[in-house]
Motif scaffolding. Structure first.
Motif, short mmCIF file in Angstrom:
data_model
loop_
_atom_site.label_atom_id
_atom_site.label_comp_id
_atom_site.label_asym_id
_atom_site.label_seq_id
_atom_site.Cartn_x
_atom_site.Cartn_y
_atom_site.Cartn_z
N PRO A 36 -28.17 -3.08 33.93
CA PRO A 36 -28.28 -4.28 33.09
C PRO A 36 -26.91 -4.77 32.63
N ASP A 37 -26.85 -6.03 32.24
CA ASP A 37 -25.59 -6.66 31.86
C ASP A 37 -24.98 -6.06 30.60
N PHE A 38 -25.83 -5.42 29.75
CA PHE A 38 -25.26 -4.89 28.52
C PHE A 38 -24.54 -3.55 28.74
N PHE A 39 -24.43 -3.10 30.00
CA PHE A 39 -23.59 -1.96 30.33
C PHE A 39 -22.22 -2.46 30.77
N TYR A 40 -21.19 -2.04 30.05
CA TYR A 40 -19.82 -2.35 30.45
C TYR A 40 -19.34 -1.20 31.34
N ILE A 41 -19.06 -1.49 32.58
CA ILE A 41 -18.82 -0.44 33.59
C ILE A 41 -17.35 -0.35 33.97
N HIS A 42 -16.84 0.87 33.91
CA HIS A 42 -15.49 1.18 34.38
C HIS A 42 -15.62 1.92 35.71
N LYS A 43 -14.89 1.50 36.72
CA LYS A 43 -15.00 2.11 38.04
C LYS A 43 -13.71 2.85 38.41
N TYR A 44 -13.87 4.04 38.95
CA TYR A 44 -12.73 4.82 39.42
C TYR A 44 -13.08 5.50 40.73
N ARG A 45 -12.06 5.73 41.54
CA ARG A 45 -12.28 6.39 42.83
C ARG A 45 -11.82 7.84 42.81
N TYR A 46 -10.98 8.20 41.86
CA TYR A 46 -10.41 9.55 41.85
C TYR A 46 -10.60 10.20 40.49
N LEU A 47 -10.80 11.52 40.51
CA LEU A 47 -11.04 12.27 39.28
C LEU A 47 -9.83 12.22 38.35
N ASN A 48 -8.63 12.19 38.90
CA ASN A 48 -7.43 12.13 38.07
C ASN A 48 -7.41 10.86 37.23
N ASP A 49 -7.82 9.74 37.86
CA ASP A 49 -7.87 8.47 37.13
C ASP A 49 -8.94 8.51 36.04
N LEU A 50 -10.07 9.12 36.37
CA LEU A 50 -11.14 9.25 35.38
C LEU A 50 -10.69 10.10 34.21
N HIS A 51 -10.00 11.19 34.50
CA HIS A 51 -9.51 12.08 33.45
C HIS A 51 -8.49 11.37 32.56
N GLU A 52 -7.65 10.59 33.17
CA GLU A 52 -6.65 9.84 32.39
C GLU A 52 -7.32 8.84 31.45
N TYR A 53 -8.36 8.18 31.98
CA TYR A 53 -9.08 7.20 31.16
C TYR A 53 -9.72 7.88 29.94
N ILE A 54 -10.43 8.99 30.17
CA ILE A 54 -11.10 9.68 29.07
C ILE A 54 -10.09 10.22 28.07
N SER A 55 -8.96 10.71 28.56
CA SER A 55 -7.93 11.27 27.69
C SER A 55 -7.35 10.24 26.74
N ASN A 56 -7.39 8.98 27.15
CA ASN A 56 -6.82 7.90 26.33
C ASN A 56 -7.82 7.30 25.35
N GLN A 57 -9.06 7.87 25.31
CA GLN A 57 -10.08 7.32 24.42
C GLN A 57 -10.12 8.10 23.11
N SER A 58 -10.45 7.38 22.05
CA SER A 58 -10.70 8.03 20.76
C SER A 58 -12.17 8.44 20.71
N ILE A 59 -12.55 9.13 19.65
CA ILE A 59 -13.94 9.56 19.52
C ILE A 59 -14.89 8.37 19.41
N LEU A 60 -14.35 7.20 18.99
CA LEU A 60 -15.18 6.01 18.84
C LEU A 60 -15.27 5.18 20.11
N THR A 61 -14.38 5.43 21.06
CA THR A 61 -14.37 4.62 22.28
C THR A 61 -14.74 5.41 23.53
N LEU A 62 -15.19 6.66 23.36
CA LEU A 62 -15.62 7.44 24.51
C LEU A 62 -16.83 6.77 25.17
N PRO A 63 -16.96 6.87 26.48
CA PRO A 63 -18.09 6.22 27.17
C PRO A 63 -19.43 6.85 26.80
N ASP A 64 -20.49 6.04 26.89
CA ASP A 64 -21.83 6.56 26.62
C ASP A 64 -22.32 7.45 27.75
#
Length: 363
Positions: A36-64
């Motif tokens: 559905p449109d109310f999901f804001y989706i982040h796309k990554y191809r590599y685990l390193n990029d995913l790890h970097e994204y999560i590492s840069n999030q605060s407890i309030l901005t972590l993905p659902d």
């Protein structure tokens, strides 16, 4: 465009913006297009990029939710292990998407207590409903994650627990000669262990070893796919046959000679009294399901059955066993009703009605 079949489930979820992170290749990338449109989706191809994204999030901005496609080297499991070790990340909702069947990976996912494990291809609407349920459940009970410390989802009332222990001990004592005799006959009748153990999913998606007297030949589980046409729950809609959630075979050729007798008399179920003593089951509740059945129960309505106690006997058994045609919808209705309405006196009524059902049990 979201499928019409899942719109009602989506509408029951508040439409606040949800954050979903997807990591994978083109093999599964089409999956996120139907969200559905109310999901804001982040796309990554590599685990390193995913790890970097999560590492840069605060407890309030972590993905659902995090959707991860399994990789050929199994590096995704190492990545999940790292997430689980971090107190801020350990309760993130993680769903794995496998591009092929791999029993070792599926077992590893269970050990890591991943929220769900899907094997391509599968109906995308099932995944969307499942994700919606996991998010909604986490919002209602933020301290709980499905398959994570699942035993705290439902606590057996002390009266029910004491009743289970007292009755189980009494029954085991009374039927101990039957237990011993059955064990000896099974051992003489065919090769294999006396007790059949299988992984079952019970209360709150808790996974445990489920005990029965062995009534089938060894390796019977491996022959299940070849006998799917005998499943009493198989149904068709139009020209496309829908895969049934529950499995119940008529005239099962995998059953041994003694197995037919102990199944008809329900003697094969007696070892479950030890599951009751271990606190994994109750005398009365919803039947714990094999993993291959439980993994298909992805919608909000289906998941409700796991929010009540798992039992040796239950409402579905006394209402439907013996009926020639029992639909999945009818079974779901009984299971959900019990999960919502169970009580001590309701349990007593079900127990008193169980014996007549056993005496008139169908083959």
């Amino acid at each position: 465009m979201i499928s019409q079949t899942i719109k009602p489930a989506v509408q029951r979820i508040d439409h606040l913006q949800r954050s979903l992170v997807y990591m994978g290749t083109n093999k599964s990338s089409h999956i996120i297009n139907d969200f559905p449109d109310f999901f804001y989706i982040h796309k990554y191809r590599y685990l390193n990029d995913l790890h970097e994204y999560i590492s840069n999030q605060s407890i309030l901005t972590l993905p659902d939710v995090i959707l991860i496609e399994t990789d050929s080297k199994g590096e995704c499991f190492t990545f999940i292990e790292k997430l689980k070790k971090n107190p801020l990340w350990k309760d993130l909702i993680i769903v794995l998407l496998a591009t092929n069947r791999n029993k070792a990976w599926k077992l590893k996912a269970l050990q890591l207590k991943v929220h769900d494990y899907y094997i391509l291809p599968f109906p995308i609407e099932h995944l969307i409903e499942r994700v919606n349920f996991l998010i909604k459940f986490k919002l209602v009970k933020p301290q709980i994650s499905i398959l994570k410390d699942a035993d705290i989802i439902y606590k057996f009332p002390i009266g029910k627990k004491l009743f289970d222990i007292a009755v189980s001990c009494l029954v085991i004592l009374l039927v101990s000669p039957i237990l011993i005799l059955t064990a000896l006959i099974i051992k003489l009748d065919s090769k294999g262990p006396v007790i059949y153990k299988s992984k079952r999913v019970g209360t709150g998606y808790n996974i445990f070893n489920f005990y029965k007297f062995r009534s089938m030949y060894v390796d019977a589980d491996k022959k299940l796919d070849d006998l799917s046409e005998r499943n009493k729950y198989v149904s068709s809609t139009g020209k496309t046959e829908r895969k049934a959630v529950f499995v119940k075979l008529g005239s099962d050729p995998r059953t041994t000679r003694i197995g037919k007798f102990i199944r008809k008399t329900s003697i094969d179920e007696l070892p479950q009294l030890f599951n009751v003593l271990r606190g994994e089951m109750s005398l009365v509740g919803n039947r714990p399901l094999p993993l291959y059945e439980a993994e298909m129960l992805t919608s909000n309505d289906w998941s409700m059955r796991f929010m009540g106690p798992a039992g040796v006997t239950g409402l579905w058994q006394i209402k439907s066993r013996g009926a020639k045609d029992v639909s999945e919808r009818e079974r779901k209705k009984f299971d959900n009703f019990y999960a919502l309405k169970h009580s001590f006196w309701f349990d007593v009524q079900i127990l008193f009605q169980t014996l007549p059902v056993i005496l008139h049990k169908e083959e």
